[in-house]
Scaffold this active site. Sequence first.
Site, mmCIF file in Angstrom:
data_model
loop_
_atom_site.group_PDB
_atom_site.id
_atom_site.type_symbol
_atom_site.label_atom_id
_atom_site.label_comp_id
_atom_site.label_asym_id
_atom_site.label_seq_id
_atom_site.Cartn_x
_atom_site.Cartn_y
_atom_site.Cartn_z
ATOM 1 N N GLU A 30 9.736 1.216 11.046
ATOM 2 C CA GLU A 30 10.792 2.215 10.856
ATOM 3 C C GLU A 30 10.096 3.561 10.927
ATOM 4 O OE1 GLU A 30 12.576 5.083 9.364
ATOM 5 O OE2 GLU A 30 12.701 4.042 7.427
ATOM 6 N N GLU B 286 9.908 16.161 15.591
ATOM 7 C CA GLU B 286 10.284 15.966 14.196
ATOM 8 C C GLU B 286 9.482 16.920 13.315
ATOM 9 O OE1 GLU B 286 11.079 12.228 11.194
ATOM 10 O OE2 GLU B 286 9.270 12.183 12.421
ATOM 11 N N CYS C 235 13.465 10.723 7.291
ATOM 12 C CA CYS C 235 13.370 10.323 8.699
ATOM 13 C C CYS C 235 14.716 10.427 9.403
ATOM 14 C CB CYS C 235 12.801 8.917 8.809
ATOM 15 S SG CYS C 235 13.602 7.722 7.727
ATOM 16 N N LYS D 118 0.856 -1.176 0.000
ATOM 17 C CA LYS D 118 0.000 0.000 0.000
ATOM 18 C C LYS D 118 0.895 1.231 0.000
ATOM 19 C CE LYS D 118 -2.574 3.433 1.873
ATOM 20 N NZ LYS D 118 -2.039 4.700 2.404
#
Length: 837
Positions: free
Chosen positions: A282, A413, A316, A208
């Site tokens: 992750e 973040e 990331c 997906k």
Amino acid sequence: MASTFAGAPVIRKKEEHSVSHIFDTLEYGPAPEAPNVVYAWLDDHKREFGHFINNQWVKPEGRKTYDTTSPATGEKLASTVQGNSEDVDVAVKAARKAFDTWSKLPGHVRARHLYSIARHVQKHARLLAVLESMDNGKPIRESRDCDIPLVARHLYHHAGWAQLMDTEMKEWAPIGVVAAIVPWNFPLMLLAWKVCPALAMGNTVVLKPATYTRLSALLFAEICAEAGLPPGVFNVVTGDGQFGSTLANHPDVDKVGFTGSTEIGQTLRRSTAGSGKKLSLELGGKSPVVVYNTADLDAVVEGVVDAIFFNQGQVCSAGSRLLVQEDIHDRLVAKIKERMTHLRVGNNLDKSTDIGAIVDPSQKRSIDKYVQTAKQEGAEVYQECACIPTEGCFYPPTLITKVQPVSTCVQEEIFGPVLTVLPFRTPKEAIALANNTNYGLASSVWTENLNVALETAISIKAGSCWVNCHNMFDAAAGFGGYRESGFGRDGGKEGLFEYVKPIWQTRPRPLVNEQLLKSFGNVVSPRPLNPAYNEIQLYEPTVEINATAAPSIDRTLKMYIGGVQCRPDAPYARPVLSPGGKTIGQVSEGNRKDLRDAVEAAHQAAPGWGKRAAHNRAQIVYYIAENLELRRGEVAQRIVAMTGRSLDDCLKEVDLAIQRLFYWGAYADKYGGVVQETTLYGCTVRINEPVGVIGIACPDEYPLLAFVSLISPAVIRGNTVVIVPSEAHPLSASDLYQVLDTSDLPGGVVNIVTGCRDHLSKYLAEHQDVNAMWYFGSAEGSKFVEHASAFNVKRTWVNYGLSRDWTDPQQGQGEEFLYHSIQAKNIWLPMGEIFAN
């Protein structure tokens, strides 16, 4: 303070294009990449895409559609279908059917298929690169020179693992159907990171892609079909965020591999808890870039540009926290500001563009909100670049100074081209600042002093550490995080374990009693036993003193915390019963306060134990085995009394426990890591680091052997443990108190808390300073542990209520235990001082 970025400068028009003018000004000329091949491919499909299932395009009727647009121009590229649960069911059934044949193919045949896909990716490299840039907004240079070559590299690398599976992974088997869910920042590259190891190990995949960036995944599926991949082996379904959860929670999905935000990762952990599905995550990061005063500052500036402005900072592992030694802080900040004025923000298909478009206006607003918050908190914001378009979804490179370690922009973040800067004085302060985060994905260290570089790299709690470079990736080196950056690895041999199960194990499909789950961990404190129903047998028979019968001295065993025997926080004792109902002893009833003390003791012991030489850890484990053998008969008799088994059988259990201690003692200095054979001109070293503090809840079967089998691999790999022994038969663990005391084991390495297994497991699973939880109990307990672990994204290992044969070496020892006892860190050390590449 107000930003120094006063507006959006527009590229200046050139008035002449003579050679002399170009050399005088050194201005960039236009270098556009033509989009015609992408338009042709889109037009071949009438710019309308369905799912790709069984090597065919599937366009179900009555589905909503989603328009994919270019972030740089706003141009509509195509419409894609918004799938539902029926579409997921069709795709998973196709993958399940294909698994029956794909998993049984020889490894060489699977290798040929992956090799063929790699070749076809290279043949269509330009189409893939241009489409990726148009769909995602990233500069064509990055798609062309980084993303697509890495996709091919992963395919070739994992073709090799498919070939070698029978020898290198002979104790492991494919899991089944894998649900791969990937984000929008690297749509194609992260797809390859999931799909390649899954297919190599014999699994089939339903992928997906992210809502914003679906097109390259659909093109890749078409390329796989062209390359001859059998139908159903790789399928792509499209839909919104909820659609991804529908796929992950499908009952016939055996494994979920997810890359994305920490919040969504936590949601997936909770929704799949107790299902028996394997999960790898992750997640987000807030990676530090540590710069010492011995660094080459000009190299640092270029490294910082790569660390934070690569892919518009939508990475990331972006180096978003710059930590600079105090005496060079001002000089480095000035150099970075100067370099920013030369960065070109603009047309992502222009090969001279440095920074492309943000993926979506909502992401741009999120980035700007963090920057405005920084201003409100008193930070100084600097925004500058050589040029930036007035139209499109663009955001200028941003530098934020005069921040605090607790500032919002430092802790959270941002996922954009925003760099924060903090000074430090000493290396210890740098390491403390680097680790002052809930994340642990990546980091980089900049210094010409190799000793300082290596010690800092090892001390930073992150899955990757680059020395004098940043954002280096390769298929041969695993990538993944610690703490709230998730668990599991993508790439390298360490990444293969995410897509296999022990060869003896069947896929767990536990049946969870929701009523029992609601009351999980509830316990009523022990009461005096009614002698009308319970026969009490003291530790020793009644003794004679001067010809007078006297009872033996009462003995209630304490707990073992920090290397000493401790009374429980609450004055309760738990009777230990024989199979016939006789009370043969009593142990302390632990509670959450006792666990807090044990976890604190484990954390205090962890730094010293983890840094001990592996040989020393091995000697201590051998010494435990030696001292256990001295008490072999006594320990076996205790097992007889608790379990009712024969003496010969219990002696065999003690002997197996001694053998297992020797087995794990042998591994203490033989699983420390490897040198990875990456494409880097230099050295990439994988270090198998301890997970940290591990909570362990033991099963009731084989109370001594299971206890030893679980603590030993954890301890020899440098972890410290808080262990709950068998609830029914805890005396085997208490018999080890003196064994541990006399074996030179440092206090706090092993902490033993007796009591109700589920009650104690509840608080261990919820404890935020426990790094991993191993639970061997009920299906309900397994679900609770996995669900509770989502809060701080701790690693879990549960049995889903299924027992294992602890006497069988295949089930009671081996690489499965090592996999759960370590977390892989890759340290990248480039070369080039003597011989240039």
